[in-house]
Design a protein around this motif. Structure first.
Motif, PDB file in Angstrom:
ATOM      1  N   ARG A  52     -14.527  -0.934  12.237  1.00  0.00           N
ATOM      2  CA  ARG A  52     -14.512  -2.021  11.261  1.00  0.00           C
ATOM      3  C   ARG A  52     -13.329  -2.962  11.525  1.00  0.00           C
ATOM      4  NH1 ARG A  52     -13.627   0.354   5.708  1.00  0.00           N
ATOM      5  NH2 ARG A  52     -15.533   1.483   6.302  1.00  0.00           N
ATOM      6  N   THR A  53     -13.534  -4.243  11.361  1.00  0.00           N
ATOM      7  CA  THR A  53     -12.453  -5.217  11.518  1.00  0.00           C
ATOM      8  C   THR A  53     -11.438  -5.038  10.391  1.00  0.00           C
ATOM      9  OG1 THR A  53     -13.955  -6.819  12.524  1.00  0.00           O
ATOM     10  CG2 THR A  53     -11.875  -7.665  11.651  1.00  0.00           C
ATOM     11  N   ILE A  54     -10.190  -4.876  10.766  1.00  0.00           N
ATOM     12  CA  ILE A  54      -9.134  -4.637   9.774  1.00  0.00           C
ATOM     13  C   ILE A  54      -8.609  -5.969   9.263  1.00  0.00           C
ATOM     14  CG2 ILE A  54      -6.881  -3.584   9.384  1.00  0.00           C
ATOM     15  CD1 ILE A  54      -7.480  -1.667  11.639  1.00  0.00           C
ATOM     16  N   SER A  55      -8.606  -6.139   7.947  1.00  0.00           N
ATOM     17  CA  SER A  55      -8.139  -7.385   7.348  1.00  0.00           C
ATOM     18  C   SER A  55      -6.616  -7.466   7.395  1.00  0.00           C
ATOM     19  CB  SER A  55      -8.610  -7.473   5.893  1.00  0.00           C
ATOM     20  OG  SER A  55      -7.966  -6.476   5.115  1.00  0.00           O
ATOM     21  N   ALA A  56      -6.101  -8.664   7.179  1.00  0.00           N
ATOM     22  CA  ALA A  56      -4.650  -8.858   7.159  1.00  0.00           C
ATOM     23  C   ALA A  56      -4.012  -8.064   6.019  1.00  0.00           C
ATOM     24  CB  ALA A  56      -4.322 -10.347   7.005  1.00  0.00           C
ATOM     25  N   THR A  57      -4.728  -7.979   4.898  1.00  0.00           N
ATOM     26  CA  THR A  57      -4.212  -7.214   3.759  1.00  0.00           C
ATOM     27  C   THR A  57      -4.109  -5.739   4.096  1.00  0.00           C
ATOM     28  OG1 THR A  57      -5.166  -8.782   2.170  1.00  0.00           O
ATOM     29  CG2 THR A  57      -4.628  -6.584   1.358  1.00  0.00           C
ATOM     30  N   ASP A  63       1.284  -1.198   7.240  1.00  0.00           N
ATOM     31  CA  ASP A  63       2.671  -1.336   7.688  1.00  0.00           C
ATOM     32  C   ASP A  63       3.647  -0.900   6.598  1.00  0.00           C
ATOM     33  OD1 ASP A  63       4.716  -2.403   9.611  1.00  0.00           O
ATOM     34  OD2 ASP A  63       5.117  -3.750   7.935  1.00  0.00           O
ATOM     35  N   ILE A  64       3.379  -1.327   5.365  1.00  0.00           N
ATOM     36  CA  ILE A  64       4.236  -0.917   4.247  1.00  0.00           C
ATOM     37  C   ILE A  64       4.142   0.594   4.043  1.00  0.00           C
ATOM     38  CG2 ILE A  64       4.575  -1.118   1.754  1.00  0.00           C
ATOM     39  CD1 ILE A  64       3.675  -4.037   1.987  1.00  0.00           C
ATOM     40  N   SER A  65       2.951   1.142   4.230  1.00  0.00           N
ATOM     41  CA  SER A  65       2.775   2.584   4.073  1.00  0.00           C
ATOM     42  C   SER A  65       3.667   3.358   5.029  1.00  0.00           C
ATOM     43  CB  SER A  65       1.311   2.976   4.307  1.00  0.00           C
ATOM     44  OG  SER A  65       0.475   2.408   3.329  1.00  0.00           O
ATOM     45  N   ARG A  66       3.788   2.872   6.258  1.00  0.00           N
ATOM     46  CA  ARG A  66       4.652   3.550   7.227  1.00  0.00           C
ATOM     47  C   ARG A  66       6.107   3.541   6.768  1.00  0.00           C
ATOM     48  NH1 ARG A  66       0.862   1.303  10.915  1.00  0.00           N
ATOM     49  NH2 ARG A  66       2.027  -0.658  11.071  1.00  0.00           N
ATOM     50  N   HIS A  67       6.547   2.427   6.193  1.00  0.00           N
ATOM     51  CA  HIS A  67       7.918   2.354   5.673  1.00  0.00           C
ATOM     52  C   HIS A  67       8.095   3.264   4.461  1.00  0.00           C
ATOM     53  CE1 HIS A  67       8.020  -1.397   8.091  1.00  0.00           C
ATOM     54  NE2 HIS A  67       9.311  -1.127   8.182  1.00  0.00           N
ATOM     55  N   VAL A  68       7.077   3.314   3.618  1.00  0.00           N
ATOM     56  CA  VAL A  68       7.141   4.187   2.440  1.00  0.00           C
ATOM     57  C   VAL A  68       7.273   5.648   2.863  1.00  0.00           C
ATOM     58  CG1 VAL A  68       5.797   5.099   0.498  1.00  0.00           C
ATOM     59  CG2 VAL A  68       5.907   2.630   0.884  1.00  0.00           C
ATOM     60  N   TRP A  91      15.705  -2.664   3.581  1.00  0.00           N
ATOM     61  CA  TRP A  91      15.228  -2.774   4.959  1.00  0.00           C
ATOM     62  C   TRP A  91      14.557  -4.114   5.243  1.00  0.00           C
ATOM     63  CZ3 TRP A  91      12.409   2.638   5.219  1.00  0.00           C
ATOM     64  CH2 TRP A  91      13.388   3.652   5.210  1.00  0.00           C
ATOM     65  N   GLY A  92      14.456  -4.968   4.241  1.00  0.00           N
ATOM     66  CA  GLY A  92      13.821  -6.263   4.425  1.00  0.00           C
ATOM     67  C   GLY A  92      12.321  -6.248   4.321  1.00  0.00           C
ATOM     68  N   VAL A  93      11.758  -5.193   3.736  1.00  0.00           N
ATOM     69  CA  VAL A  93      10.300  -5.101   3.554  1.00  0.00           C
ATOM     70  C   VAL A  93       9.954  -5.666   2.185  1.00  0.00           C
ATOM     71  CG1 VAL A  93       8.313  -3.555   3.447  1.00  0.00           C
ATOM     72  CG2 VAL A  93      10.213  -3.049   5.011  1.00  0.00           C
ATOM     73  N   ASP A  94       9.207  -6.758   2.163  1.00  0.00           N
ATOM     74  CA  ASP A  94       8.891  -7.462   0.921  1.00  0.00           C
ATOM     75  C   ASP A  94       7.614  -6.897   0.312  1.00  0.00           C
ATOM     76  OD1 ASP A  94       8.842  -9.264  -1.139  1.00  0.00           O
ATOM     77  OD2 ASP A  94       7.931 -10.875   0.033  1.00  0.00           O
ATOM     78  N   CYS A  95       7.746  -6.263  -0.844  1.00  0.00           N
ATOM     79  CA  CYS A  95       6.588  -5.732  -1.559  1.00  0.00           C
ATOM     80  C   CYS A  95       6.992  -5.469  -3.003  1.00  0.00           C
ATOM     81  CB  CYS A  95       6.069  -4.441  -0.913  1.00  0.00           C
ATOM     82  SG  CYS A  95       7.281  -3.114  -0.850  1.00  0.00           S
ATOM     83  N   SER A  96       6.014  -5.240  -3.849  1.00  0.00           N
ATOM     84  CA  SER A  96       6.289  -5.002  -5.265  1.00  0.00           C
ATOM     85  C   SER A  96       6.432  -3.514  -5.549  1.00  0.00           C
ATOM     86  CB  SER A  96       5.160  -5.573  -6.121  1.00  0.00           C
ATOM     87  OG  SER A  96       3.983  -4.803  -5.945  1.00  0.00           O
ATOM     88  N   PRO A  97       7.127  -3.163  -6.630  1.00  0.00           N
ATOM     89  CA  PRO A  97       7.222  -1.746  -7.003  1.00  0.00           C
ATOM     90  C   PRO A  97       5.849  -1.117  -7.250  1.00  0.00           C
ATOM     91  CG  PRO A  97       8.834  -3.042  -8.226  1.00  0.00           C
ATOM     92  CD  PRO A  97       7.936  -4.011  -7.512  1.00  0.00           C
ATOM     93  N   GLU A  98       4.936  -1.882  -7.835  1.00  0.00           N
ATOM     94  CA  GLU A  98       3.614  -1.329  -8.125  1.00  0.00           C
ATOM     95  C   GLU A  98       2.820  -1.042  -6.856  1.00  0.00           C
ATOM     96  OE1 GLU A  98       2.292  -0.134 -10.901  1.00  0.00           O
ATOM     97  OE2 GLU A  98       4.287  -0.479 -11.702  1.00  0.00           O
ATOM     98  N   LEU A  99       3.034  -1.854  -5.804  1.00  0.00           N
ATOM     99  CA  LEU A  99       2.369  -1.574  -4.539  1.00  0.00           C
ATOM    100  C   LEU A  99       2.901  -0.271  -3.946  1.00  0.00           C
ATOM    101  CD1 LEU A  99       0.495  -2.229  -2.225  1.00  0.00           C
ATOM    102  CD2 LEU A  99       2.267  -3.725  -1.265  1.00  0.00           C
ATOM    103  N   VAL A 100       4.214  -0.086  -4.013  1.00  0.00           N
ATOM    104  CA  VAL A 100       4.803   1.158  -3.525  1.00  0.00           C
ATOM    105  C   VAL A 100       4.273   2.342  -4.329  1.00  0.00           C
ATOM    106  CG1 VAL A 100       6.959   2.457  -3.291  1.00  0.00           C
ATOM    107  CG2 VAL A 100       6.891   0.029  -2.690  1.00  0.00           C
TER     108      VAL A 100
END
Length: 309
Positions: A52-57, A63-68, A91-100
């Motif tokens: 399946r084609t992986i979306s940008a989201t 990528d964020i999951s790997r940092h988490v 670490w400069g990873v931009d995301c929201s607390p709810e996403l984490v």
């Protein structure tokens, strides 16, 4: 050696498996059929997912999951989503607390949890004279060493109890003094306070606050504080909120280390707890009361401000 009692790795096998297969490399360590059966996914569903084609989201979430996962692992599986989010921001990873939070729930990353039962060591000295409460539940300070809190907690070993006395600085939140022994008599808490006085340049009028335990209100301990020119302060008997900052450290120690480790000897417990205090709690653990900085960073920033003034 200490026996670390930990559950199976928190990062799910399914996550690791799917990440490894997303590269498209067919040279897997085990047959695809075997792994699909083990992870309860269909073979056709796996190939459909892989092609399946992986979306940008989805790529960003991966990528964020790997940092988490990295942050959670480096915290020894102790960080909840707020501290993981704070670490990612550093670490400069931009995301929201709810996403984490969502990613951690998806991956089954559950930090160690506190136990509900707690044994109290506080035994009031009926003959203790009046000692004021100079803190009044305000556990903040403008300078290191100006206000300190202390308490005694216990650690089980196969040889019996090991007792730990601590002194915590209200400005940096660091444990600046500590002592351990097989008893919790007055020399134990005196040794912890004396270490704090050596480690920190105490300003005039420095305060040491504790509960109203018999050792903390003894004449012997009062003489120790007087010799160090430290003012004594105590909370009310049986009111844990009056010494909440010290209680909070005890809880962190128990949850993040003691309850997950079996100590054959007091010597092993001593070494492990000393390492936790000096190498983790004081230097690398993010503290919510410091805006998710470490105690060592708080002290360094104070010294930098003093040098610039």
């Amino acid at each position: 050696m200490c026996l670390v009692l930990r559950p199976a790795p928190a990062v799910s096998e399914k996550y690791e498996f799917m990440q490894s297969l997303s590269t498209g490399d067919e040279s897997y360590e085990f047959p695809v059929v075997f792994m699909c059966v083990r992870l309860r996914v269909s073979r056709s569903g796996f190939y459909e997912w892989r092609n399946r084609t992986i979306s940008a989201t989805a790529r960003r979430r991966a990528d964020i999951s790997r940092h988490v996962v990295l942050s959670f692992a480096e915290s020894d599986e102790t960080y909840g989503y707020r501290r993981v989010h704070a670490e990612l921001a550093r670490w400069g990873v931009d995301c929201s607390p709810e996403l984490v939070r969502s990613i951690m729930r998806e991956l089954g990353l559950v930090p160690c949890q506190p136990r509900p039962w707690r044994h109290s060591l506080t035994e009031a000295d009926a003959g203790a004279g009046p000692i004021p409460d100079l803190v009044n539940r305000d556990f903040t300070a403008d300078t290191p060493g100006a206000k300190m809190v202390g308490d005694i907690t216990y650690v089980p070993t196969w040889e019996g109890w090991l007792f730990l006395a601590t002194v915590i600085d209200c400005h940096t939140k660091a444990v600046i003094g500590w002592a351990m022994d097989d008893n919790y008599r007055t020399p134990l808490i005196a040794a912890a306070v004396e270490m704090a006085a050596r480690n920190c340049d105490l300003p005039p009028g420095a305060i040491f606050h504790s509960d109203r335990g018999s050792n903390y209100t003894s004449a012997e301990f009062a003489e120790t504080l007087k010799g160090l020119e430290i003012r004594q302060s105590v909370g009310r008997t049986g009111i844990c909120y009056d010494n909440a900052m010290a209680e909070s450290f005890n809880a962190a120690l128990k949850v993040e280390r003691v309850h997950r480790t079996a100590y054959p000897t007091r010597k092993k417990a001593y070494a492990d707890i000393a390492a936790y205090i000096e190498l983790r709690y004081n230097t690398t653990r993010l503290h919510s009361g410091l805006g998710y900085r470490t105690p060592s960073e708080a002290r360094d920033e104070y010294l930098s401000r003093q040098s610039a003034a």
